[in-house]
Write a protein that holds these residues in place. Sequence first.
Motif, PDB file in Angstrom:
ATOM      1  N   PRO A 290       0.792  -1.231   0.000  1.00  0.00           N
ATOM      2  CA  PRO A 290       0.000   0.000   0.000  1.00  0.00           C
ATOM      3  C   PRO A 290       0.826   1.284   0.000  1.00  0.00           C
ATOM      4  CG  PRO A 290      -0.716  -1.510   1.737  1.00  0.00           C
ATOM      5  CD  PRO A 290       0.510  -2.110   1.132  1.00  0.00           C
ATOM      6  N   VAL A 291       2.019   1.238   0.604  1.00  0.00           N
ATOM      7  CA  VAL A 291       2.832   2.456   0.642  1.00  0.00           C
ATOM      8  C   VAL A 291       3.544   2.660  -0.691  1.00  0.00           C
ATOM      9  CG1 VAL A 291       4.746   3.635   1.775  1.00  0.00           C
ATOM     10  CG2 VAL A 291       3.090   2.347   3.133  1.00  0.00           C
ATOM     11  N   ASN A 292       4.249   1.640  -1.148  1.00  0.00           N
ATOM     12  CA  ASN A 292       4.940   1.782  -2.437  1.00  0.00           C
ATOM     13  C   ASN A 292       3.966   1.990  -3.587  1.00  0.00           C
ATOM     14  OD1 ASN A 292       7.627   1.684  -1.621  1.00  0.00           O
ATOM     15  ND2 ASN A 292       7.636  -0.547  -1.541  1.00  0.00           N
TER      16      ASN A 292
ATOM     17  N   GLN B 120       1.448   3.790  -3.354  1.00  0.00           N
ATOM     18  CA  GLN B 120       0.881   5.136  -3.177  1.00  0.00           C
ATOM     19  C   GLN B 120      -0.643   5.104  -3.102  1.00  0.00           C
ATOM     20  OE1 GLN B 120       2.761   8.102  -2.777  1.00  0.00           O
ATOM     21  NE2 GLN B 120       4.327   6.558  -2.455  1.00  0.00           N
TER      22      GLN B 120
ATOM     23  N   ILE C 162      -3.382   6.406  -1.748  1.00  0.00           N
ATOM     24  CA  ILE C 162      -3.652   7.621  -0.973  1.00  0.00           C
ATOM     25  C   ILE C 162      -5.082   8.071  -1.235  1.00  0.00           C
ATOM     26  CG2 ILE C 162      -3.026  10.033  -0.610  1.00  0.00           C
ATOM     27  CD1 ILE C 162      -0.168   9.278  -1.469  1.00  0.00           C
TER      28      ILE C 162
ATOM     29  N   VAL D 168      -5.285   5.239   1.907  1.00  0.00           N
ATOM     30  CA  VAL D 168      -5.312   3.769   1.862  1.00  0.00           C
ATOM     31  C   VAL D 168      -6.737   3.232   1.919  1.00  0.00           C
ATOM     32  CG1 VAL D 168      -2.996   3.212   2.697  1.00  0.00           C
ATOM     33  CG2 VAL D 168      -4.795   3.688   4.340  1.00  0.00           C
TER      34      VAL D 168
ATOM     35  N   PHE E  32      -6.503  -4.307  -0.952  1.00  0.00           N
ATOM     36  CA  PHE E  32      -5.131  -4.799  -0.765  1.00  0.00           C
ATOM     37  C   PHE E  32      -4.905  -6.171  -1.404  1.00  0.00           C
ATOM     38  CE2 PHE E  32      -4.083  -2.391   3.470  1.00  0.00           C
ATOM     39  CZ  PHE E  32      -4.210  -1.189   2.801  1.00  0.00           C
TER      40      PHE E  32
ATOM     41  N   LYS F 291      20.028   3.999  -5.029  1.00  0.00           N
ATOM     42  CA  LYS F 291      20.812   5.191  -4.708  1.00  0.00           C
ATOM     43  C   LYS F 291      21.534   5.005  -3.378  1.00  0.00           C
ATOM     44  CE  LYS F 291      18.599   8.755  -7.310  1.00  0.00           C
ATOM     45  NZ  LYS F 291      17.647   7.891  -8.022  1.00  0.00           N
TER      46      LYS F 291
ATOM     47  N   PHE G 206       5.996   9.717 -10.207  1.00  0.00           N
ATOM     48  CA  PHE G 206       5.649  11.026  -9.636  1.00  0.00           C
ATOM     49  C   PHE G 206       5.847  12.207 -10.592  1.00  0.00           C
ATOM     50  CE2 PHE G 206       6.879   8.552  -5.834  1.00  0.00           C
ATOM     51  CZ  PHE G 206       5.718   8.650  -5.099  1.00  0.00           C
ATOM     52  N   THR G 207       6.242  11.933 -11.805  1.00  0.00           N
ATOM     53  CA  THR G 207       6.613  13.013 -12.712  1.00  0.00           C
ATOM     54  C   THR G 207       6.068  12.717 -14.104  1.00  0.00           C
ATOM     55  OG1 THR G 207       8.671  13.157 -11.452  1.00  0.00           O
ATOM     56  CG2 THR G 207       8.623  14.331 -13.522  1.00  0.00           C
TER      57      THR G 207
ATOM     58  N   ASP H 166       0.774  21.624  -7.885  1.00  0.00           N
ATOM     59  CA  ASP H 166       2.058  20.970  -8.170  1.00  0.00           C
ATOM     60  C   ASP H 166       2.385  19.919  -7.118  1.00  0.00           C
ATOM     61  OD1 ASP H 166       2.840  22.394  -5.931  1.00  0.00           O
ATOM     62  OD2 ASP H 166       4.770  22.995  -6.779  1.00  0.00           O
ATOM     63  N   SER H 167       1.384  19.583  -6.292  1.00  0.00           N
ATOM     64  CA  SER H 167       1.671  18.689  -5.174  1.00  0.00           C
ATOM     65  C   SER H 167       1.176  17.261  -5.410  1.00  0.00           C
ATOM     66  CB  SER H 167       0.986  19.226  -3.910  1.00  0.00           C
ATOM     67  OG  SER H 167      -0.417  19.067  -4.011  1.00  0.00           O
ATOM     68  N   LEU H 168       0.438  17.034  -6.485  1.00  0.00           N
ATOM     69  CA  LEU H 168      -0.204  15.746  -6.786  1.00  0.00           C
ATOM     70  C   LEU H 168      -1.404  15.473  -5.888  1.00  0.00           C
ATOM     71  CD1 LEU H 168       2.723  13.216  -7.471  1.00  0.00           C
ATOM     72  CD2 LEU H 168       1.330  14.427  -9.137  1.00  0.00           C
ATOM     73  N   MET H 169      -1.751  16.399  -4.993  1.00  0.00           N
ATOM     74  CA  MET H 169      -2.863  16.110  -4.069  1.00  0.00           C
ATOM     75  C   MET H 169      -4.187  15.950  -4.821  1.00  0.00           C
ATOM     76  SD  MET H 169      -2.068  18.321  -0.656  1.00  0.00           S
ATOM     77  CE  MET H 169      -0.409  18.408   0.019  1.00  0.00           C
TER      78      MET H 169
ATOM     79  N   GLN I 124      -4.118  12.663  -6.552  1.00  0.00           N
ATOM     80  CA  GLN I 124      -4.355  11.569  -5.598  1.00  0.00           C
ATOM     81  C   GLN I 124      -5.836  11.453  -5.240  1.00  0.00           C
ATOM     82  OE1 GLN I 124      -1.488  13.007  -2.785  1.00  0.00           O
ATOM     83  NE2 GLN I 124       0.205  11.927  -3.769  1.00  0.00           N
TER      84      GLN I 124
END
Lengths: 261, 423
Positions: free
Chosen positions: B35-37, B39, B41, B43, B48, B165, B214-215, B365-368, B371
């Motif tokens: 659920p986290v990876n 995203q 949002i 939840v 699941f 990274k 995300f982009t 620009d926040s994706l809110m 989401q």
Amino acid sequence: MIDQSVKARVNLYGLFKALELLAQVDKEAAAAIAGRRLAIEFRVRGVGRARLHLNDGQVRLQPPCGRESDGGRMEGGADIILWFKGPEHFNAMIDGRGQPIPLKGFGHLKFLTGPFQVFMGRLAYYLLPTPELLQDPEFFAANTRMTAYVAFHALSEIANYDEEGMHSAHYIPDGILQVEVVDDIALYMVCQGGRLATYPGRHESPRCVLWFADIAALNDLLTGRVHTFDAVALGRMGMNGFVPMIDYLNPVLGRLPAYLK
Amino acid sequence: MDGNSMKRQENTASRQMFERALKVIPTGIPGHLGPVNSQFIPVSAYPFYVDHVQDSYFWDIDGNRYIDYMCAYGPNVLGYNNRVVEAAVQAQRARGDCMALPSARQVELAELLVETITIADWAFFAKNGNDVTTLAAMTSRAATGRKKILMVKGGYHGAAPWTQKAGRPGVTDEDVANNLYVEWNNLKEFEQIVSDNRGQIAMFISTPYHHPVFTDNVLPAEGWWTGVEKICRENGIVLAIDDIRAGFRCALGGSADYFGFKPDLACYCKAIANGQTISALVGTNALRNAVSDVFFTGSYWSGSVAMAGAIATIKELHRLDGANMMIDKGRRLTDGMVKAAADCRLNLKVSGMPSMFYIRITDDDSLMMTQEFTAECTRRGAFLVSHHNHFINCSLTDTDIAETIEIAHEAFRVVAKRHGRLD
């Protein structure tokens, strides 16, 4: 491995920031400094300085303004100046193993060694609690709020000065990262060009929000009792907005326990 | 069962299962499906666990049906449980899967890949995408005797330490010490990095177009790939394309064919077997000896069932002209979504290939808002996420597309009202 000068910054600008909150929530602490109007400056060679303004039971921590290459300017004068030979000396004092060198304000020595010690001792009371104290819901909440204050202010210092922290912070996208407990404490971090600055309060237009359902959820995260992923999936905390800000902050968060040990 | 015409259920069973999982599986659902990876949002809007799948749909364990635009993050290319693929899989399973020797399916699949993918002279099989990106790195190093790997900033080539990274848990500085990074589409920077590291770069690996999370996704700029190819040739750098996500969703001959360049190596996984577990590295004759020298293997890598599934999948994709079909379906879907957004005074930006569209509401620009939109769609039965490109599969029907646009319209309306764009 930790860098002593970063640890000194964590203590100076993170730990001391919680003194503002301490004075608000703890009657004993507020009483210890009641009636006092003093500016106490802490100067740490090779690190920087900060001034603690005591104003009749209220406290404000003033960091230097201006560029650090200028030595960090401070407006006005201090009533007391406490000097430290270096970060190790300052960190030793925080750990109770050293004493500052007063440069100014010898007339206030009685206050420094008396009521001010009581005031500072209350911070340890909240941040190093016994398991019994944590059973008290009011104490538990105060402990959590103060720990959060220290942690999120310390994060900025680690992101800006710790070598590994800087490496990760370099990737944090610009914007405001809001951290908040629903209907409770809130802090926000201004992320700009890989540098961070933490402020108390709610920002009107955050780019990303990390929220906690309640104080207990925040405590669980700060103490490492619950993994973030578990807490998010169970709805005890959540993120929305531009989540890469949190993704890149996470390795900096990972450095936090070493500095706050 | 038409789940979307029925009253939708709360995700109660999903939540109960997750709580069981947390006791025995770290994070409950590890990896990119968690659920986290993923995203999710918020939840609460997302299921699941899946109960079963068919064509373009999955049903969660609470009984809700979803039109699935993640397609298992790519592998569902023909439709879940595709009849032709499943028949080939069942037939091979009856003969044997993981055995002491490979079956003839291995040779047949390699021949089919060589016929299908323009640059391929040979094929090497593994199980996951990361297996073959790692093999590409090893092959390039074996061929050149060099250490450094150049890749695009924000690109994704798997989860092995060398692809991550520094600073990530479990990743050491040494793991990534030989990595170099270039901005996508920045040929000048590419040239400079090659010049600064002359004789040291073994491989440049990149997706055929830039599809980070995300982009907005970005197609190659005019001259990017021809320029990259020329510089790689002049400097003895192996050019590898990571076609794990985009493979067969741009062109069956390979995404490099679609964008007009010729890599030395190409990594495939998701779309080549409609969900059967297999990946492939294909390459040119110039690297045949190098890949032969590399020791790289796994217990299940010669599994015949997945190979039979891959053969059937690729033949079906040829028969259907699958890549163009998915591009067309994706274009019709996203055109409809853009219009629905505009009708609600919102701006929806669609980027990347239509068969792998990425969507973002550009009003913040926040994706809110994005989401909120994807959550509202999911609540209504169109499974969308906010951070990742989506996937079209060949079984998606015109009815599915129309239903999704209708759901999107409702979701946009909810978001627009919440943000004061509509009364």
